[in-house]
Scaffold this active site. Structure first.
Site, PDB file in Angstrom:
ATOM      1  N   ASP A 123      -1.785   6.868   6.366  1.00 37.80           N
ATOM      2  CA  ASP A 123      -2.811   5.856   5.725  1.00 37.80           C
ATOM      3  C   ASP A 123      -3.000   4.898   7.135  1.00 37.80           C
ATOM      4  O   ASP A 123      -2.049   3.956   7.598  1.00 37.80           O
ATOM      5  CB  ASP A 123      -2.161   4.671   4.724  1.00 37.80           C
ATOM      6  CG  ASP A 123      -3.110   3.923   4.223  1.00 37.80           C
ATOM      7  OD1 ASP A 123      -4.091   3.744   4.839  1.00 37.80           O
ATOM      8  OD2 ASP A 123      -3.081   3.397   3.070  1.00 37.80           O
ATOM      9  N   TRP A 126       0.656  -1.221  -0.036  1.00 36.96           N
ATOM     10  CA  TRP A 126       0.069  -0.069   0.006  1.00 36.96           C
ATOM     11  C   TRP A 126       0.978   1.348  -0.235  1.00 36.96           C
ATOM     12  O   TRP A 126       0.495   2.329  -0.723  1.00 36.96           O
ATOM     13  CB  TRP A 126      -1.030   0.099   1.105  1.00 36.96           C
ATOM     14  CG  TRP A 126      -1.922  -1.197   1.263  1.00 36.96           C
ATOM     15  CD1 TRP A 126      -2.151  -1.936   2.089  1.00 36.96           C
ATOM     16  CD2 TRP A 126      -2.871  -1.326   0.207  1.00 36.96           C
ATOM     17  NE1 TRP A 126      -3.116  -2.861   1.501  1.00 36.96           N
ATOM     18  CE2 TRP A 126      -3.656  -2.448   0.273  1.00 36.96           C
ATOM     19  CE3 TRP A 126      -3.196  -0.718  -1.011  1.00 36.96           C
ATOM     20  CZ2 TRP A 126      -4.679  -3.040  -0.333  1.00 36.96           C
ATOM     21  CZ3 TRP A 126      -4.249  -1.217  -2.013  1.00 36.96           C
ATOM     22  CH2 TRP A 126      -4.951  -2.221  -1.542  1.00 36.96           C
ATOM     23  N   LYS A 177     -12.108  -2.069   6.959  1.00 32.39           N
ATOM     24  CA  LYS A 177     -11.213  -2.897   7.729  1.00 32.39           C
ATOM     25  C   LYS A 177     -11.710  -2.656   9.230  1.00 32.39           C
ATOM     26  O   LYS A 177     -12.046  -3.727   9.842  1.00 32.39           O
ATOM     27  CB  LYS A 177      -9.832  -2.307   7.829  1.00 32.39           C
ATOM     28  CG  LYS A 177      -9.055  -2.029   6.463  1.00 32.39           C
ATOM     29  CD  LYS A 177      -9.057  -3.411   5.546  1.00 32.39           C
ATOM     30  CE  LYS A 177      -8.676  -3.178   4.116  1.00 32.39           C
ATOM     31  NZ  LYS A 177      -7.554  -2.477   3.597  1.00 32.39           N
TER      32      LYS A 177
HETATM   33  C1  LIG Z   1      -7.226  -1.980   2.310  1.00 35.03           C
HETATM   34  C2  LIG Z   1      -5.933  -0.811   2.387  1.00 35.03           C
HETATM   35  C3  LIG Z   1      -5.815   0.170   1.446  1.00 35.03           C
HETATM   36  C4  LIG Z   1      -6.782   0.196  -0.093  1.00 35.03           C
HETATM   37  O1  LIG Z   1      -7.956   0.464   0.351  1.00 35.03           O
HETATM   38  P1  LIG Z   1      -9.533   0.709  -0.662  1.00 35.03           P
HETATM   39  O2  LIG Z   1     -10.439   1.443   0.442  1.00 35.03           O
HETATM   40  O3  LIG Z   1      -9.553  -0.544  -1.101  1.00 35.03           O
HETATM   41  O4  LIG Z   1      -8.661   1.643  -1.582  1.00 35.03           O
HETATM   42  C5  LIG Z   1      -5.125   1.025   1.459  1.00 35.03           C
HETATM   43  N1  LIG Z   1      -4.176   0.982   2.401  1.00 35.03           N
HETATM   44  C6  LIG Z   1      -4.325   0.027   3.466  1.00 35.03           C
HETATM   45  C7  LIG Z   1      -3.421   0.182   4.708  1.00 35.03           C
HETATM   46  C8  LIG Z   1      -5.284  -0.835   3.443  1.00 35.03           C
HETATM   47  O5  LIG Z   1      -5.113  -1.699   4.623  1.00 35.03           O
END
Ligand SMILES: *Cc1c(COP(=O)(O)O)cnc(C)c1O
Length: 359
Positions: free
Chosen positions: A171, A101, A195
């Site tokens: 993030d 990511w 999540k």
């Molecule tokens: C799941 C995830 C993403 C991607 O998220 P989307 O909502 O599918 O774009 C990005 N960064 C992290 C740390 C993630 O766990």
């Protein structure tokens, strides 16, 4: 019967939340409508979104000088939205590469300016958080980006980089609401909801006000933080139902005693699993150092056939979605807020039995 769902995302939600949503499905309060059917500009819905924001501010102790935005497009859209809005002085940004990511965020932002990878842990399949020295940071960077919890590899930052006056952007998709954080240490926090906050479709952005208002001219209107801040996340139709479910999740967090209580529970759940993995002669954790995630726990047997047999056995016994990400292989147990301690206990008991039968 409900299963124990170890999915990395979309993931388990508290049963209480699902039951409440079910009870309110066809008529919310006295409205005679489902939340899904409501105008986002109605009085009823206005109360829901306001309550969602104030609860989020409360549970995360978000300071007044931060805006909370309810957006769409997932964390992946933020990979572009962050540089378009923040990379506006030197045109430079620093990134720490701790997984896929982080890498994707870096690659996307590199389309808009001079991004630099300050450090990376790719040499060991991202199984650790690289050491960071602020002397290596660019003091002119428009921001400094980290992926706080690495969902795929099972690592997390325990110490934040000292970025001085350079805004720290994180993030937090897979760790938000799992532990106390000091929001004032960050310029911007973003997270996809699926999540640990609610259903897919909602992306939360927490942004310090002074970082709003300098988007590049080419920024699409829908990608401009200012547009959403000025319109209370109602420039267009927000993901109304996902926001409502997140509000129920926040109510649930409050009823559990708040983030601190959940953090302690999360530490206990993770310790139970890691302690077993550390002494198992069959299962091995892929992260052994001090940067273990509390949310995502990858492990392997070292034998693809045994991994497959274990995953199949798990599914048969009500432990679902435990297959690891294809880049790590093996297994991954994602143990977000909604996973009860008993779920991890039952998994560990099953692992012990499997170990005995297969050694
Ligand atoms: C799941 C995830 C993403 C991607 O998220 P989307 O909502 O599918 O774009 C990005 N960064 C992290 C740390 C993630 O766990």
């Amino acid at each position: 019967m409900r299963v124990y769902n170890f999915s990395a995302g979309p993931s388990m939600l508290p049963l209480e939340v699902l039951e409440k949503a079910a009870a309110e499905m066809t008529s919310y309060g006295n409205s005679g409508q489902s939340v899904m059917e409501m105008s986002h500009r109605s009085k009823e819905y206005g109360a829901i979104i306001e309550s969602a924001e104030s609860l989020l501010r409360k549970v995360l102790s978000i300071p007044d000088q931060y805006k909370v935005l309810f957006l769409q497009g997932g964390a992946s859209s933020q990979f572009a939205m962050v540089p378009l809005n923040l990379m506006n002085k030197s045109g430079k940004a620093d990134y720490v590469i701790t997984g896929q990511w982080a890498k994707k965020a870096f690659k996307e932002a590199s389309r808009y300016g001079a991004c630099r990878a300050v450090a990376s842990s790719e040499d060991k399949t991202f199984s650790y958080i690289p050491e960071l020295n602020s002397a290596d940071f660019d003091p002119e960077a428009d921001y400094f980006h980290i992926c706080y919890n690495n969902t795929i590899y099972g690592t997390k930052f325990y110490q934040l980089p000292e970025t001085g006056s350079v805004p720290l952007v994180a993030d937090m998709s897979s760790s938000i609401l799992s532990e106390e954080i000091d929001v004032s240490k960050f310029g911007l926090i973003y997270a996809g909801a699926q999540k640990n906050m609610g259903p897919a479709g909602l992306t939360v952005v927490i942004i310090r006000e002074d970082l709003i208002g300098n988007a590049r001219d080419i920024t699409p209107t829908m990608f401009n933080y200012q547009i959403h801040a000025d319109n209370g996340s109602m420039f267009n139709t927000p993901p109304t139902y996902s926001i409502y479910i997140m509000k129920l999740v926040l109510d649930w967090i409050e009823s559990m005693g708040g983030i601190k209580v959940l953090e302690e529970k999360n530490k206990k759940k993770a310790a139970l699993l890691y302690d077993y993995l550390d002494q198992s002669s069959l299962f091995k954790p892929t992260v052994t150092g001090p940067s273990r995630s509390l949310m995502n726990v990858p492990f392997v047997t070292g034998n693809d056939e045994l991994d497959k047999k274990f995953i199949a056995g798990c599914t048969e016994n009500g432990f679902v979605n435990i297959k690891g990400h294809r880049s790590v292989g093996g297994m991954r147990a994602s143990i977000y807020n909604a996973m009860p301690y008993e779920g991890v206990e039952a998994l560990v008991a099953f692992m012990k039995k499997f170990e005995k039968e297969n050694m």
